[in-house]
Design a protein around this motif. Structure first.
Motif, PDB file in Angstrom:
ATOM      1  N   GLY A 145      47.824   2.186  45.890  1.00 57.96           N
ATOM      2  CA  GLY A 145      49.073   2.739  46.382  1.00 57.96           C
ATOM      3  C   GLY A 145      50.204   2.116  45.574  1.00 57.96           C
ATOM      4  O   GLY A 145      49.971   1.260  44.727  1.00 57.96           O
ATOM      5  N   GLN A 146      51.434   2.558  45.850  1.00 58.09           N
ATOM      6  CA  GLN A 146      52.594   1.973  45.194  1.00 58.09           C
ATOM      7  C   GLN A 146      53.524   1.398  46.239  1.00 58.09           C
ATOM      8  O   GLN A 146      53.787   2.043  47.260  1.00 58.09           O
ATOM      9  CB  GLN A 146      53.346   2.999  44.350  1.00 58.09           C
ATOM     10  N   ASP A 147      54.012   0.204  45.982  1.00 62.07           N
ATOM     11  CA  ASP A 147      54.939  -0.470  46.878  1.00 62.07           C
ATOM     12  C   ASP A 147      56.221   0.352  47.005  1.00 62.07           C
ATOM     13  O   ASP A 147      56.754   0.824  46.005  1.00 62.07           O
ATOM     14  CB  ASP A 147      55.250  -1.860  46.323  1.00 62.07           C
ATOM     15  N   GLU A 148      56.683   0.533  48.213  1.00 65.90           N
ATOM     16  CA  GLU A 148      57.893   1.327  48.474  1.00 65.90           C
ATOM     17  C   GLU A 148      59.135   0.705  47.828  1.00 65.90           C
ATOM     18  O   GLU A 148      60.034   1.414  47.412  1.00 65.90           O
ATOM     19  CB  GLU A 148      58.122   1.449  49.985  1.00 65.90           C
ATOM     20  N   GLU A 149      59.191  -0.611  47.767  1.00 65.86           N
ATOM     21  CA  GLU A 149      60.386  -1.289  47.266  1.00 65.86           C
ATOM     22  C   GLU A 149      60.455  -1.396  45.752  1.00 65.86           C
ATOM     23  O   GLU A 149      61.490  -1.118  45.158  1.00 65.86           O
ATOM     24  CB  GLU A 149      60.491  -2.683  47.886  1.00 65.86           C
ATOM     25  N   ASP A 150      59.371  -1.843  45.126  1.00 66.62           N
ATOM     26  CA  ASP A 150      59.441  -2.086  43.675  1.00 66.62           C
ATOM     27  C   ASP A 150      58.581  -1.139  42.838  1.00 66.62           C
ATOM     28  O   ASP A 150      58.615  -1.186  41.623  1.00 66.62           O
ATOM     29  CB  ASP A 150      59.113  -3.536  43.337  1.00 66.62           C
ATOM     30  N   GLY A 151      57.805  -0.276  43.481  1.00 69.37           N
ATOM     31  CA  GLY A 151      57.005   0.703  42.757  1.00 69.37           C
ATOM     32  C   GLY A 151      55.738   0.155  42.127  1.00 69.37           C
ATOM     33  O   GLY A 151      54.988   0.892  41.491  1.00 69.37           O
ATOM     34  N   ARG A 152      55.480  -1.118  42.310  1.00 71.16           N
ATOM     35  CA  ARG A 152      54.282  -1.727  41.715  1.00 71.16           C
ATOM     36  C   ARG A 152      53.040  -1.427  42.539  1.00 71.16           C
ATOM     37  O   ARG A 152      53.105  -1.081  43.709  1.00 71.16           O
ATOM     38  CB  ARG A 152      54.467  -3.235  41.587  1.00 71.16           C
ATOM     39  N   VAL A 153      51.908  -1.589  41.891  1.00 75.19           N
ATOM     40  CA  VAL A 153      50.612  -1.278  42.493  1.00 75.19           C
ATOM     41  C   VAL A 153      50.353  -2.101  43.756  1.00 75.19           C
ATOM     42  O   VAL A 153      50.724  -3.268  43.850  1.00 75.19           O
ATOM     43  CB  VAL A 153      49.468  -1.492  41.465  1.00 75.19           C
ATOM     44  N   ARG A 154      49.726  -1.443  44.729  1.00 75.96           N
ATOM     45  CA  ARG A 154      49.193  -2.082  45.929  1.00 75.96           C
ATOM     46  C   ARG A 154      47.713  -1.741  45.984  1.00 75.96           C
ATOM     47  O   ARG A 154      47.341  -0.586  45.806  1.00 75.96           O
ATOM     48  CB  ARG A 154      49.858  -1.557  47.199  1.00 75.96           C
ATOM     49  N   LEU A 155      46.902  -2.716  46.225  1.00 72.40           N
ATOM     50  CA  LEU A 155      45.462  -2.496  46.318  1.00 72.40           C
ATOM     51  C   LEU A 155      45.115  -2.174  47.769  1.00 72.40           C
ATOM     52  O   LEU A 155      45.318  -2.983  48.664  1.00 72.40           O
ATOM     53  CB  LEU A 155      44.717  -3.743  45.845  1.00 72.40           C
ATOM     54  N   LEU A 156      44.620  -0.964  48.001  1.00 66.90           N
ATOM     55  CA  LEU A 156      44.272  -0.521  49.347  1.00 66.90           C
ATOM     56  C   LEU A 156      42.836  -0.865  49.709  1.00 66.90           C
ATOM     57  O   LEU A 156      42.516  -1.079  50.872  1.00 66.90           O
ATOM     58  CB  LEU A 156      44.482   0.993  49.465  1.00 66.90           C
ATOM     59  N   ASP A 157      41.949  -0.901  48.719  1.00 65.16           N
ATOM     60  CA  ASP A 157      40.530  -1.177  48.942  1.00 65.16           C
ATOM     61  C   ASP A 157      40.021  -2.066  47.817  1.00 65.16           C
ATOM     62  O   ASP A 157      39.773  -1.587  46.718  1.00 65.16           O
ATOM     63  CB  ASP A 157      39.746   0.137  48.977  1.00 65.16           C
ATOM     64  N   PRO A 158      39.864  -3.385  48.054  1.00 62.82           N
ATOM     65  CA  PRO A 158      39.453  -4.299  46.989  1.00 62.82           C
ATOM     66  C   PRO A 158      37.988  -4.170  46.551  1.00 62.82           C
ATOM     67  O   PRO A 158      37.612  -4.690  45.514  1.00 62.82           O
ATOM     68  CB  PRO A 158      39.721  -5.682  47.571  1.00 62.82           C
ATOM     69  N   GLU A 159      37.175  -3.458  47.340  1.00 62.98           N
ATOM     70  CA  GLU A 159      35.770  -3.297  46.984  1.00 62.98           C
ATOM     71  C   GLU A 159      35.328  -1.843  47.139  1.00 62.98           C
ATOM     72  O   GLU A 159      34.438  -1.532  47.927  1.00 62.98           O
ATOM     73  CB  GLU A 159      34.909  -4.238  47.816  1.00 62.98           C
ATOM     74  N   PRO A 160      35.915  -0.934  46.368  1.00 60.00           N
ATOM     75  CA  PRO A 160      35.564   0.490  46.471  1.00 60.00           C
ATOM     76  C   PRO A 160      34.246   0.796  45.760  1.00 60.00           C
ATOM     77  O   PRO A 160      33.755   0.000  44.956  1.00 60.00           O
ATOM     78  CB  PRO A 160      36.718   1.175  45.759  1.00 60.00           C
ATOM     79  N   ALA A 161      33.707   1.954  46.039  1.00 57.84           N
ATOM     80  CA  ALA A 161      32.494   2.407  45.352  1.00 57.84           C
ATOM     81  C   ALA A 161      32.778   2.681  43.878  1.00 57.84           C
ATOM     82  O   ALA A 161      31.919   2.514  43.031  1.00 57.84           O
ATOM     83  CB  ALA A 161      31.951   3.651  46.028  1.00 57.84           C
ATOM     84  N   GLY A 162      33.997   3.096  43.559  1.00 61.60           N
ATOM     85  CA  GLY A 162      34.369   3.387  42.177  1.00 61.60           C
ATOM     86  C   GLY A 162      35.860   3.628  42.073  1.00 61.60           C
ATOM     87  O   GLY A 162      36.531   3.863  43.076  1.00 61.60           O
ATOM     88  N   ILE A 163      36.375   3.547  40.839  1.00 62.53           N
ATOM     89  CA  ILE A 163      37.806   3.772  40.622  1.00 62.53           C
ATOM     90  C   ILE A 163      38.062   4.775  39.518  1.00 62.53           C
ATOM     91  O   ILE A 163      39.199   4.949  39.082  1.00 62.53           O
ATOM     92  CB  ILE A 163      38.553   2.463  40.309  1.00 62.53           C
ATOM     93  N   GLY A 164      37.033   5.445  39.075  1.00 64.15           N
ATOM     94  CA  GLY A 164      37.199   6.416  37.998  1.00 64.15           C
ATOM     95  C   GLY A 164      37.754   5.742  36.751  1.00 64.15           C
ATOM     96  O   GLY A 164      37.318   4.659  36.380  1.00 64.15           O
ATOM     97  N   ASP A 165      38.748   6.348  36.136  1.00 61.97           N
ATOM     98  CA  ASP A 165      39.338   5.817  34.911  1.00 61.97           C
ATOM     99  C   ASP A 165      40.613   5.015  35.159  1.00 61.97           C
ATOM    100  O   ASP A 165      41.373   4.762  34.228  1.00 61.97           O
ATOM    101  CB  ASP A 165      39.677   6.975  33.960  1.00 61.97           C
ATOM    102  N   ALA A 166      40.857   4.597  36.388  1.00 65.14           N
ATOM    103  CA  ALA A 166      42.128   3.947  36.733  1.00 65.14           C
ATOM    104  C   ALA A 166      42.429   2.728  35.873  1.00 65.14           C
ATOM    105  O   ALA A 166      43.556   2.548  35.429  1.00 65.14           O
ATOM    106  CB  ALA A 166      42.151   3.569  38.202  1.00 65.14           C
ATOM    107  N   ALA A 167      41.452   1.887  35.616  1.00 67.09           N
ATOM    108  CA  ALA A 167      41.699   0.694  34.795  1.00 67.09           C
ATOM    109  C   ALA A 167      42.027   1.078  33.353  1.00 67.09           C
ATOM    110  O   ALA A 167      42.890   0.472  32.727  1.00 67.09           O
ATOM    111  CB  ALA A 167      40.505  -0.246  34.837  1.00 67.09           C
TER     112      ALA A 167
END
Length: 59
Positions: A25-47
Protein backbone atom coordinates in the motif's frame (compact mmCIF):
# COMPACT_ATOMS: atom_id res chain seq x y z
CA UNK A 1 8.54 -15.82 0.88
CA UNK A 2 9.58 -13.00 3.23
CA UNK A 3 9.33 -9.41 1.95
CA UNK A 4 11.13 -6.36 3.29
CA UNK A 5 10.76 -2.74 2.24
CA UNK A 6 13.12 0.18 2.77
CA UNK A 7 10.84 3.17 3.36
CA UNK A 8 13.82 5.54 3.41
CA UNK A 9 14.81 4.43 -0.09
CA UNK A 10 11.22 4.49 -1.46
CA UNK A 11 10.40 7.37 -3.83
CA UNK A 12 6.63 6.80 -3.82
CA UNK A 13 6.28 5.77 -7.47
CA UNK A 14 3.56 3.25 -6.55
CA UNK A 15 4.66 0.54 -8.99
CA UNK A 16 4.58 -2.04 -6.19
CA UNK A 17 0.97 -1.15 -5.36
CA UNK A 18 -0.05 -1.45 -9.00
CA UNK A 19 1.75 -4.80 -9.32
CA UNK A 20 0.71 -6.42 -6.02
CA UNK A 21 -2.01 -4.38 -4.24
CA UNK A 22 -2.73 -7.20 -1.80
CA UNK A 23 0.86 -6.98 -0.51
CA UNK A 24 1.74 -3.27 -0.78
CA UNK A 25 0.00 0.00 0.00
CA UNK A 26 1.04 3.65 0.01
CA UNK A 27 1.20 5.82 3.10
CA UNK A 28 -1.47 8.53 3.03
CA UNK A 29 0.92 11.20 4.33
CA UNK A 30 4.19 10.70 2.47
CA UNK A 31 3.24 8.34 -0.38
CA UNK A 32 5.91 5.80 0.55
CA UNK A 33 5.40 2.06 0.50
CA UNK A 34 3.55 0.26 3.29
CA UNK A 35 3.91 -3.49 3.61
CA UNK A 36 0.48 -5.06 4.08
CA UNK A 37 1.59 -8.72 4.05
CA UNK A 38 5.22 -9.50 5.00
CA UNK A 39 4.92 -13.17 4.01
CA UNK A 40 2.79 -13.38 0.84
CA UNK A 41 2.63 -16.33 -1.54
CA UNK A 42 4.13 -14.11 -4.25
CA UNK A 43 4.67 -10.52 -5.35
CA UNK A 44 4.90 -10.86 -9.10
CA UNK A 45 7.36 -8.36 -10.57
CA UNK A 46 6.99 -5.77 -7.78
CA UNK A 47 10.64 -5.91 -6.69
CA UNK A 48 11.88 -5.65 -10.27
CA UNK A 49 9.67 -2.70 -11.22
CA UNK A 50 10.52 -0.62 -8.13
CA UNK A 51 12.59 2.31 -9.47
CA UNK A 52 14.30 2.80 -6.09
CA UNK A 53 15.05 -0.90 -5.43
CA UNK A 54 13.30 -0.53 -2.07
CA UNK A 55 11.82 -4.06 -2.07
CA UNK A 56 13.69 -7.25 -1.26
CA UNK A 57 12.30 -10.79 -1.24
CA UNK A 58 13.83 -13.82 0.46
CA UNK A 59 12.71 -17.31 -0.32
Amino acid sequence: MRIQVDRERCVGAGMCVLTAPEVFGQDEEDGRVRLLDPEPAGIGDAAQVCPAAAITADG
